[in-house]
Every structure is written in structure tokens, then in C-alpha cells.
Design an enzyme around this catalytic site. Structure first.
Site, PDB file in Angstrom:
ATOM      1  N   GLY A 172       0.816  -1.212   0.000  1.00 56.56           N
ATOM      2  CA  GLY A 172       0.000   0.000   0.000  1.00 56.56           C
ATOM      3  C   GLY A 172       0.844   1.254   0.000  1.00 56.56           C
ATOM      4  N   ARG A 173       2.087   1.101   0.404  1.00 58.34           N
ATOM      5  CA  ARG A 173       2.975   2.274   0.408  1.00 58.34           C
ATOM      6  C   ARG A 173       4.412   1.865   0.136  1.00 58.34           C
ATOM      7  NH1 ARG A 173       3.486   3.903   6.763  1.00 58.34           N
ATOM      8  NH2 ARG A 173       3.137   1.845   7.638  1.00 58.34           N
ATOM      9  N   LYS A 211       9.743   2.481   0.979  1.00 52.07           N
ATOM     10  CA  LYS A 211       8.560   2.458   1.848  1.00 52.07           C
ATOM     11  C   LYS A 211       8.134   3.893   2.106  1.00 52.07           C
ATOM     12  CE  LYS A 211       6.823   0.537   6.203  1.00 52.07           C
ATOM     13  NZ  LYS A 211       7.128  -0.411   7.286  1.00 52.07           N
ATOM     14  N   ASP A 214      -2.786   6.977   2.704  1.00 55.72           N
ATOM     15  CA  ASP A 214      -2.098   7.973   1.878  1.00 55.72           C
ATOM     16  C   ASP A 214      -0.829   7.473   1.180  1.00 55.72           C
ATOM     17  OD1 ASP A 214      -0.420   7.744   4.028  1.00 55.72           O
ATOM     18  OD2 ASP A 214      -0.797   9.755   4.824  1.00 55.72           O
ATOM     19  N   ARG A 219      14.585   0.091   1.582  1.00 56.02           N
ATOM     20  CA  ARG A 219      14.999  -1.145   2.249  1.00 56.02           C
ATOM     21  C   ARG A 219      15.385  -2.201   1.226  1.00 56.02           C
ATOM     22  NH1 ARG A 219       9.244  -2.877   5.147  1.00 56.02           N
ATOM     23  NH2 ARG A 219       8.053  -3.068   3.221  1.00 56.02           N
ATOM     24  N   ARG A 223       6.153 -12.501   1.251  1.00 52.59           N
ATOM     25  CA  ARG A 223       5.636 -12.725   2.599  1.00 52.59           C
ATOM     26  C   ARG A 223       4.770 -13.977   2.608  1.00 52.59           C
ATOM     27  NH1 ARG A 223       5.016  -7.060   4.586  1.00 52.59           N
ATOM     28  NH2 ARG A 223       6.321  -5.860   3.156  1.00 52.59           N
ATOM     29  N   ASP A 225       1.149 -11.307   7.072  1.00 52.77           N
ATOM     30  CA  ASP A 225       1.623 -10.436   5.989  1.00 52.77           C
ATOM     31  C   ASP A 225       2.939  -9.754   6.367  1.00 52.77           C
ATOM     32  OD1 ASP A 225      -0.607  -9.287   7.666  1.00 52.77           O
ATOM     33  OD2 ASP A 225       0.243  -7.427   6.938  1.00 52.77           O
ATOM     34  N   ASN A 226       3.353  -9.871   7.624  1.00 53.94           N
ATOM     35  CA  ASN A 226       4.641  -9.304   8.034  1.00 53.94           C
ATOM     36  C   ASN A 226       5.677 -10.395   8.253  1.00 53.94           C
ATOM     37  OD1 ASN A 226       3.573  -6.734   7.959  1.00 53.94           O
ATOM     38  ND2 ASN A 226       3.059  -6.688  10.127  1.00 53.94           N
ATOM     39  N   ASP A 229       9.190  -5.671   8.291  1.00 53.43           N
ATOM     40  CA  ASP A 229       8.184  -4.677   8.677  1.00 53.43           C
ATOM     41  C   ASP A 229       8.333  -4.235  10.128  1.00 53.43           C
ATOM     42  OD1 ASP A 229       7.192  -4.488   6.169  1.00 53.43           O
ATOM     43  OD2 ASP A 229       5.131  -5.022   6.685  1.00 53.43           O
TER      44      ASP A 229
HETATM   45  P1  AMP Z   1       1.383  -2.608   8.378  1.00 51.25           P
HETATM   46  O1  AMP Z   1       0.508  -2.589   9.592  1.00 51.25           O
HETATM   47  O2  AMP Z   1       2.315  -1.430   8.289  1.00 51.25           O
HETATM   48  O3  AMP Z   1       2.110  -3.921   8.214  1.00 51.25           O
HETATM   49  O4  AMP Z   1       0.438  -2.432   7.116  1.00 51.25           O
HETATM   50  C1  AMP Z   1      -0.622  -3.294   6.822  1.00 51.25           C
HETATM   51  C2  AMP Z   1      -1.148  -2.985   5.454  1.00 51.25           C
HETATM   52  O5  AMP Z   1      -1.604  -1.645   5.381  1.00 51.25           O
HETATM   53  C3  AMP Z   1      -0.130  -3.155   4.346  1.00 51.25           C
HETATM   54  O6  AMP Z   1      -0.807  -3.665   3.215  1.00 51.25           O
HETATM   55  C4  AMP Z   1       0.347  -1.742   4.112  1.00 51.25           C
HETATM   56  O7  AMP Z   1       0.814  -1.550   2.784  1.00 51.25           O
HETATM   57  C5  AMP Z   1      -0.917  -0.928   4.362  1.00 51.25           C
HETATM   58  N1  AMP Z   1      -0.625   0.417   4.856  1.00 51.25           N
HETATM   59  C6  AMP Z   1      -0.218   0.776   6.090  1.00 51.25           C
HETATM   60  N2  AMP Z   1      -0.056   2.108   6.187  1.00 51.25           N
HETATM   61  C7  AMP Z   1      -0.360   2.619   4.970  1.00 51.25           C
HETATM   62  C8  AMP Z   1      -0.393   3.944   4.417  1.00 51.25           C
HETATM   63  N3  AMP Z   1      -0.077   5.019   5.130  1.00 51.25           N
HETATM   64  N4  AMP Z   1      -0.777   4.066   3.117  1.00 51.25           N
HETATM   65  C9  AMP Z   1      -1.098   2.991   2.389  1.00 51.25           C
HETATM   66  N5  AMP Z   1      -1.090   1.731   2.847  1.00 51.25           N
HETATM   67  C10 AMP Z   1      -0.734   1.540   4.114  1.00 51.25           C
HETATM   68 MG    MG Z   2       3.194  -4.839   7.013  1.00 55.60          MG
END
Ligand code: AMP
Ligand code: MG
Length: 495
Positions: free
Chosen positions: A89-90, A110, A122, A173, A180, A249-250, A259
């Protein structure tokens, strides 16, 4: 100036595994830190990193020559619940290269802007969390723990809204692969099982070449991932690392720490410590990490059942012994770690009780986890006076002195039983028990300064954490326990 050769592998799998998405530029990017040793390992020479275009690439403001940035799709079990679509997502893959010794390496930004997987978020990362990921990736690497690496940290004045207004940053990174567990779960739960084999074979060809072409390669790869994950959990436990968000997913298909969000290192030893303020139930508490690692492996195995047999019964029969490797591999790795941390050359009957009594002493005293092991290295076999043990340091950490004074003679007897020599043992212990870890209050100090415009503390911490086992005279402050006002820093999933 030469750039390392491009070797697109995951990108070559193409859609629907990943989509080409350009990074979204950031205003006024500043290179806050560059990991020069890693740049050299990747084959980036001095001219390449001095090139202004390099900073632009690290910010997502210029593409890597010859490579279209891509975002990949994955799913995952988050806090036990299956989420059918997540994805980068980012994060954007900006290059796949061969490094200086010919190993495949993927570079990912990232915080490089939104993708089709951003789910209304975002696509950005804030400076605070980017500094934490940047420093911790390299701190873990220096501790000898498998992890994704961090090449560059770029900040920008671009505002980003979280609980308060913050500013944007990008971490570049690096890992051989960012696949994953969730990449496999995505296709399994969508019932597009024919997508699993190309994904697994891509991973095996690039990263497990010893299994490539083997009819039993999928089972062999999965056995390897399960064992690596079990060993990784033992490594986390041994240094008091708490990941914070152990969702599938992590979890890396290469067994890497992946992550870095609301992670933490134990200060005062509390086995039930929860580092992530968002994890109210304590699903990912320190003492639960090993069992969650196993649970995650069973989810990966389930997603890969179609690769393991022609009938569901045959696949389950193949998967079960692979899952069963986890407890054995974890127990063996953990025993090796605790044995080495205590300064014992070999594991003997009765050692488990000795280790558990020591950990119990640390827990009942809420002793500082990192410092206590370093103090323990100063115990002398012949010293019978409890008051002179290890200087005053160790006794100051322990509250239940009666229990400690009962334990110490048993520890000494065990050391004598293998003719342990004080100086030699201390050197071995100090090579496995770190003096310096990325405590939250240290990261927080670097963040506060960087938010005020001064990135120099990031560089100082980076240097100290690169040698976690060395004494580093003059840097005692980085080995201290947190000051009282910093003991309750809360970190959450907000990043
Ligand atoms: P995380 O909790 O950081 O492992 O993120 C879980 C999911 O949410 C992953 O698919 C990330 O890509 C997405 N995600 C987290 N924060 C954002 C962000 N600010 N914008 C877009 N996607 C996000
Ligand atoms: Mg993640």
C-alpha cells in the site's frame, strides 16, 4: 559511475502478482542518512551514491534506470483474522539487482505514495516510524539476526496526517526478496491455486537454488522456511526483541525479520511485555512470539497445500510433519542461545532448570534484560562472596537476593563442572549478549532531534548500534536503562 546489473525476477513474473506503479515525488527531499557499508555490498560505487540522481531515486523522485517500479498484492492474518486483500500500500519495488558478489537483491521504497493496495490510506510513512525502521533494520543485522536491510533514509517537509500532523520520509529497504507468507495466502483464499506454483518456483529458483527442479522442492522450501522462522524466533527471544505486529503479511518467505513498526526491545524484563500499544490483548507479547511464529507457519503451510499433494488428504499428510519441525527446531535453537548466553560451552542435563531459575530471577526483579546478561559475564567461578559478585552491578538488578544467593552457587558449580575459565567465558558471553540495543528512548531522542531539523543523532546511533557487542568506552549512555520519564513511551501501529 556504474550501477549494479539489473536482474528482474519478481518483476518478470508480471501481473497479476504485481503492477507497475510509479512513485509519487516528494518536495525538497533531504538525504538524512546513507548506509555506506550496505551501498558497497550492493555494488554501488562512490560516484553512484554521490550522484544527485541517487538521492532523487531514494526519494521516489526519479526512477531507477531501466526498471519500472512495482507494487505487489498479498493478503494476511492480522491479529488472527484473515484479511483477503492487503498488498504494497505504500511500498514500491524500485529495482532488482545483482549485488557485488552476484546475489539477487531487491530495493524497495517504503512511503513512496499510494498504490491500488493503499485502501484509502495515503501511501506515505512519517519521519518518526521511518527512523525507527531504518535504525532497527541495521541494528538487527549487526546483532546477527536475519532481517531486511536499510540503504537510505530521506526526509521531506511534505505534511502527513496521523494523530497529529507530521512530515513524510522514505526508507529504501533491501532484501533478496520481500515475499511474505501473505503472498501465498492471497491466491489460496481466492481459490486461484494455479497461481501458487509460479510464485513458489520463482522464490525457489532465485533464493533456494539447491531445491530448483527437484520434484519435492515445494516441501523442501517450506521445511526450510519453517525451520528458519523457528530459529528467527529464538534469536528474537534471546535479545529481547518484540516485533509487535506478527501478522502473516509481516512474515518473510525467506525467514527474515520484516516490517518494523511498533517493535521494542525489553528494558525491564517482563515476559508478558506488550510493545505495541494497539495490541491490547497481548497476542504478540514477548513470551507469545514463539507460539505465534508456529501458528503463522501453519497458515503458510495451509496456503501451500495445493503444492503438497494431489488430494487434500495427501497434502495434509505431507504438511503435518513440516509443521511439526517447528517446535523441535525452536527448542533446539533456544537451548543453544540460552546456553551460550549463560557462558556454557555445551548443554547438559539440568541446564534448563538453571536457565529458568535465572530468567525467573530477572522477571521477579524486573531487571534490565540487556544489562543483566553483561553483568553476569563478570561473575567469577572462585568468588564465594555474594557481595563481590560481578562488582555491584548484578546485585543491584536483583530484588530477591535470597533466591539469587541460592542460584549463584549452582551456576558456579555448573561452570566448574566444565572447567570454565573466567576471562575466556566472559569474552564468549560478551560476544552473544549485546551491550547496545535500539531501546525506545534512544530512538525517541533521535526522532525528536530530527523532527527539529537535526539528523546527527541518527548517525551517532547508527554507528553505536553497528557494534552492539563492543564495549565502546565513552558511549555508556547508550547502554543505560531508560530514565524514569522515558519508561512508558507508547508505540502503536500508527506509522
Ligand atoms: P502494516 O501494519 O504497516 O504492516 O500495514 C498493513 C497494510 O496496510 C499493508 O498492506 C500496508 O501496505 C498498508 N498500509 C499501512 N499504512 C499505509 C499507508 N499510510 N498508506 C497505504 N497503505 C498503508
Ligand atoms: Mg506490514
Amino acid at each position: 559511475m556504474t550501477l549494479p546489473p539489473l536482474t528482474p525476477r519478481f518483476a518478470a513474473l508480471g501481473e497479476p502478482y504485481s503492477l507497475p506503479i510509479p512513485a509519487r515525488p516528494l518536495p525538497d527531499p533531504q538525504l538524512l542518512h546513507l548506509n555506506r557499508p550496505l551501498a558497497a555490498e550492493l555494488g554501488l560505487d562512490a560516484a553512484a551514491i554521490a550522484d544527485p540522481a541517487f538521492t532523487a531515486r531514494m526519494a521516489g523522485n526519479a526512477p531507477w534506470p531501466g526498471f519500472d517500479a512495482r507494487a505487489s498484492v498479498y493478503a494476511g492474518h492480522q491479529f488472527g483474522q484473515f484479511v483477503p486483500q492487503l498488498g504494497d500500500g505504500r511500498a514500491l519495488s524500485i529495482a532488482e539487482i545483482s549485488d557485488a558478489v552476484g546475489r539477487p537483491q531487491e530495493l524497495q521504497l517504503k512511503g513512496a505514495g499510494p498504490t491500488p493496495y493503499s485502501r484509502h490510506a495515503d501511501g506515505r510513512a512519517v519521519l518518526r516510524s521511518s527512523i525507527r525502521e531504518y535504525l532497527c533494520s541495521e541494528a538487527m543485522h549487526a546483532l546477527g539476526i536475519p532481517t531486511t536491510r536499510a540503504l537510505a533514509l530521506v526526509g521531506s517537509p511534505q505534511p502527513v496526517r496521523r494523530e497529529t500532523m507530521e512530515t513524510a520520509a522514505v526508507v529504501c529497504r533491501v532484501a533478496p526478496s520481500f515475499l511474505r507468507f501473505g503472498h501465498f495466502e492471497f491466491w489460496y483464499y481466492r481459490r486461484e491455486h494455479e497461481r501458487l506454483q509460479p510464485l513458489a518456483d520463482h522464490l525457489i529458483a532465485g533464493h533456494f537454488p539447491e531445491f530448483d527442479g527437484d520434484p519435492d522442492r515445494h516441501a523442501k522450501w517450506l521445511t526450510e522456511v519453517v525451520e528458519r522462522t523457528a530459529r528467527l524466533m529464538a534469536q528474537w527471544q534471546a535479545v529481547g526483541f518484540c516485533h509487535g505486529v506478527m501478522n502473516t503479511d509481516n512474515f518473510s518467505a525467506l525467514g527474515l525479520t520484516l516490517d518494523y513498526g511498533p517493535f521494542g526491545f525489553l528494558d525491564a524484563f517482563d515476559p508478558q511485555h506488550i510493545c505495541n500499544h494497539t495490541d491490547q490483548g497481548g497476542r504478540y507479547a514477548w513470551d507469545r512470539q514463539p507460539v505465534i511464529g508456529h501458528w503463522n507457519c501453519t497458515k503458510l503451510l495451509q496456503a501451500c497445500l495445493p503444492l503438497l499433494g494431489d488430494t487434500p488428504e495427501a497434502a495434509v499428510a505431507r504438511a503435518q510433519p513440516i509443521a511439526d519441525r517447528y517446535p523441535e527446531a525452536y527448542a533446539a535453537a533456544m537451548t543453544t542461545r540460552w546456553t551460550a548466553k549463560l557462558g556454557l560451552r555445551e548443554s547438559r542435563d539440568g541446564d534448563e532448570a538453571l536457565i529458568n531459575r535465572w530468567l525467573g530471577l530477572l522477571a521477579s526483579s524486573k531487571a534490565d534484560f540487556t544489562r543483566s546478561w553483561r553483568h553476569l559475564a563478570r561473575v567469577r567461578v572462585a568468588d564465594e562472596q555474594p557481595d563481590t559478585v560481578a562488582g555491584a552491578g548484578l546485585r543491584e538488578e536483583i530484588l530477591d537476593l535470597a533466591a539469587f544467593d541460592a542460584w549463584l552457587p549452582d551456576y558456579r558449580a555448573r561452570l566448574r563442572a566444565e572447567q570454565s575459565e573466567d576471562r575466556e567465558r566472559a569474552a564468549r558471553m560478551n560476544a552473544v549478549n549485546p551491550k547496545f540495543v535500539l531501546r525506545n528512548h534512544l530512538a525517541q531522542a533521535a526522532i525528536a532531534q530530527a523532527e527539529a531539523g537535526d539528523a546527527s543523532e541518527i548517525a551517532r546511533l547508527f554507528t553505536v548500534l553497528a557494534q552492539p557487542f563492543a564495549e565502546q568506552p565513552g558511549h555508556e549512555a547508550y547502554a543505560a536503562e531508560p530514565p524514569p520519564e522515558a519508561r512508558h513511551i507508547e508505540v502503536s501501529c500508527s506509522s
